[in-house]
Write a protein that holds these residues in place. Structure first.
Motif, PDB file in Angstrom:
ATOM      1  N   GLY A  35      39.576  35.080  53.473  1.00  0.00           N
ATOM      2  CA  GLY A  35      40.411  36.031  53.964  1.00  0.00           C
ATOM      3  C   GLY A  35      40.422  37.555  53.083  1.00  0.00           C
ATOM      4  O   GLY A  35      40.313  37.246  51.884  1.00  0.00           O
ATOM      5  N   SER A  36      40.413  38.571  53.683  1.00  0.00           N
ATOM      6  CA  SER A  36      40.421  39.816  53.080  1.00  0.00           C
ATOM      7  C   SER A  36      41.928  40.030  52.617  1.00  0.00           C
ATOM      8  O   SER A  36      42.827  39.483  53.129  1.00  0.00           O
ATOM      9  N   ARG A  37      42.016  40.894  51.629  1.00  0.00           N
ATOM     10  CA  ARG A  37      43.290  41.319  51.018  1.00  0.00           C
ATOM     11  C   ARG A  37      44.269  41.661  52.072  1.00  0.00           C
ATOM     12  O   ARG A  37      45.736  41.212  51.933  1.00  0.00           O
ATOM     13  N   ASP A  38      44.100  42.476  52.962  1.00  0.00           N
ATOM     14  CA  ASP A  38      45.016  42.932  54.039  1.00  0.00           C
ATOM     15  C   ASP A  38      45.435  41.871  55.025  1.00  0.00           C
ATOM     16  O   ASP A  38      46.738  42.121  55.582  1.00  0.00           O
ATOM     17  N   LEU A  39      44.757  40.597  54.824  1.00  0.00           N
ATOM     18  CA  LEU A  39      45.462  39.584  55.733  1.00  0.00           C
ATOM     19  C   LEU A  39      46.636  38.819  54.863  1.00  0.00           C
ATOM     20  O   LEU A  39      47.285  37.834  55.533  1.00  0.00           O
ATOM     21  N   TYR A  40      46.673  39.023  53.589  1.00  0.00           N
ATOM     22  CA  TYR A  40      47.525  38.325  52.963  1.00  0.00           C
ATOM     23  C   TYR A  40      48.736  39.146  52.645  1.00  0.00           C
ATOM     24  O   TYR A  40      49.026  39.679  51.525  1.00  0.00           O
ATOM     25  N   CYS A  41      49.537  39.298  53.600  1.00  0.00           N
ATOM     26  CA  CYS A  41      50.691  39.678  53.478  1.00  0.00           C
ATOM     27  C   CYS A  41      51.666  39.522  54.642  1.00  0.00           C
ATOM     28  O   CYS A  41      51.290  38.951  55.550  1.00  0.00           O
ATOM     29  N   SER A  42      53.039  40.205  54.843  1.00  0.00           N
ATOM     30  CA  SER A  42      54.053  39.661  55.559  1.00  0.00           C
ATOM     31  C   SER A  42      53.558  40.065  57.120  1.00  0.00           C
ATOM     32  O   SER A  42      54.015  39.308  58.039  1.00  0.00           O
ATOM     33  N   ALA A  43      52.940  40.999  57.488  1.00  0.00           N
ATOM     34  CA  ALA A  43      52.405  41.463  58.557  1.00  0.00           C
ATOM     35  C   ALA A  43      51.073  40.941  58.927  1.00  0.00           C
ATOM     36  O   ALA A  43      50.441  41.214  60.089  1.00  0.00           O
ATOM     37  N   GLY A  44      50.443  40.203  58.058  1.00  0.00           N
ATOM     38  CA  GLY A  44      48.837  39.823  58.149  1.00  0.00           C
ATOM     39  C   GLY A  44      49.067  38.295  58.686  1.00  0.00           C
ATOM     40  O   GLY A  44      49.985  37.694  58.391  1.00  0.00           O
ATOM     41  N   MET A  53      37.817  38.834  47.562  1.00  0.00           N
ATOM     42  CA  MET A  53      38.581  38.443  48.713  1.00  0.00           C
ATOM     43  C   MET A  53      37.368  38.967  50.098  1.00  0.00           C
ATOM     44  O   MET A  53      36.911  39.893  49.635  1.00  0.00           O
ATOM     45  N   GLY A  54      37.644  38.334  51.190  1.00  0.00           N
ATOM     46  CA  GLY A  54      36.813  38.806  52.231  1.00  0.00           C
ATOM     47  C   GLY A  54      35.319  38.583  51.927  1.00  0.00           C
ATOM     48  O   GLY A  54      34.417  39.180  52.408  1.00  0.00           O
ATOM     49  N   THR A  55      35.285  37.122  51.261  1.00  0.00           N
ATOM     50  CA  THR A  55      33.834  36.736  50.957  1.00  0.00           C
ATOM     51  C   THR A  55      32.592  36.847  51.984  1.00  0.00           C
ATOM     52  O   THR A  55      31.637  37.481  51.717  1.00  0.00           O
TER      53      THR A  55
END
Ligand SMILES: Cc1cc2nc3c(=O)[nH]c(=O)nc-3n(C[C@H](O)[C@H](O)[C@H](O)COP(=O)(O)O)c2cc1C
Length: 198
Positions: free
Chosen positions: A110-119, A150-152
């Motif tokens: 998973g990329s960084r932007d998927l790891y947040c409250s909205a992701g 991330m987002g490998t």
């Protein structure tokens, strides 16, 4: 110079893309002990005295693994369960790891932007790594933010090589630096380094 122990845990290293590039770049750095847990313990029977002696001999401990189901692969957990014994690693007489530096080096699909409250993943990587952070705290270690790739699946080989250089630069910095005070203030250890270092 600080001595660095990389505890590497990957159940399918033979088919790895991201970690293969990272490991290839850092495993032979002077002062670094690269310890492949799945290679050493394919049967999960961890030699606790050997692991304790390794910990004794190093100043910086890196839990290096791919993120699997928001945590580490099982042998890494087994290592923690077996090696971090009461009154050795923690407890009233458990001072063996006092003041050592510790952090996770992870790769994640998973990329960084998927790891947040909205992701999609709701929580940050740092939140998922809290059990490691608190384990380090309980053992008196100084826990640093993760080094993360991330987002490998989207990364090109050139980008992976840049991350490998970044990992190498981080290791060099940790070997030289007396104080890691600033390191604690960033979300990821990557942030204290420029991409394209080396
Ligand atoms: C069993 C399994 C569980 C995984 N769980 C996660 C996960 O929780 N979060 C994530 O971002 N990626 C997850 N992934 C993707 C891996 O993290 C990713 O493929 C790996 O870090 C890439 O490194 P490699 O090329 O060295 O295998 C998972 C992969 C597998 C096989």
């Amino acid at each position: 110079m600080k001595k660095i122990l990389i505890l590497f845990s990957h159940p399918k290293f033979e088919s790895s893309r991201a970690n293969a590039v990272l490991v290839d770049h850092i495993k032979d750095i002077e002062g670094v002990t690269f310890h492949d847990l799945y290679e050493r313990y394919p049967d999960f029977h961890i030699d606790v005295p050997v692991e304790k002696a390794l910990l004794d001999q190093h100043d910086v401990i890196i839990w290096h693994h791919p993120l699997y189901w928001y945590s580490c692969p099982p042998l890494m957990k087994q290592w923690m369960d077996m090696v971090l014994e009461f009154n050795w690693a923690y407890g009233p007489k458990g001072t063996a790891l006092d003041s050592k530096i510790c952090f996770n080096a992870i790769t994640a699909g998973g990329s960084r932007d998927l790891y947040c409250s909205a992701g999609t993943n709701t929580f940050s990587v740092n939140e998922f790594l809290r059990p490691f952070e608190q384990t380090a705290n309980l053992c008196g270690m100084t826990y640093l933010p993760p080094f993360a790739v991330m987002g490998t699946h989207q990364l090109t080989n050139d980008e992976l090589i840049q991350y490998a250089h970044q990992y190498g630069a981080l290791i060099n910095l940790l070997q030289q630096d007396e104080s890691v005070g600033d390191f604690k203030d960033c979300a990821f250890l990557n942030d204290i380094l420029q991409l394209n270092t080396d």
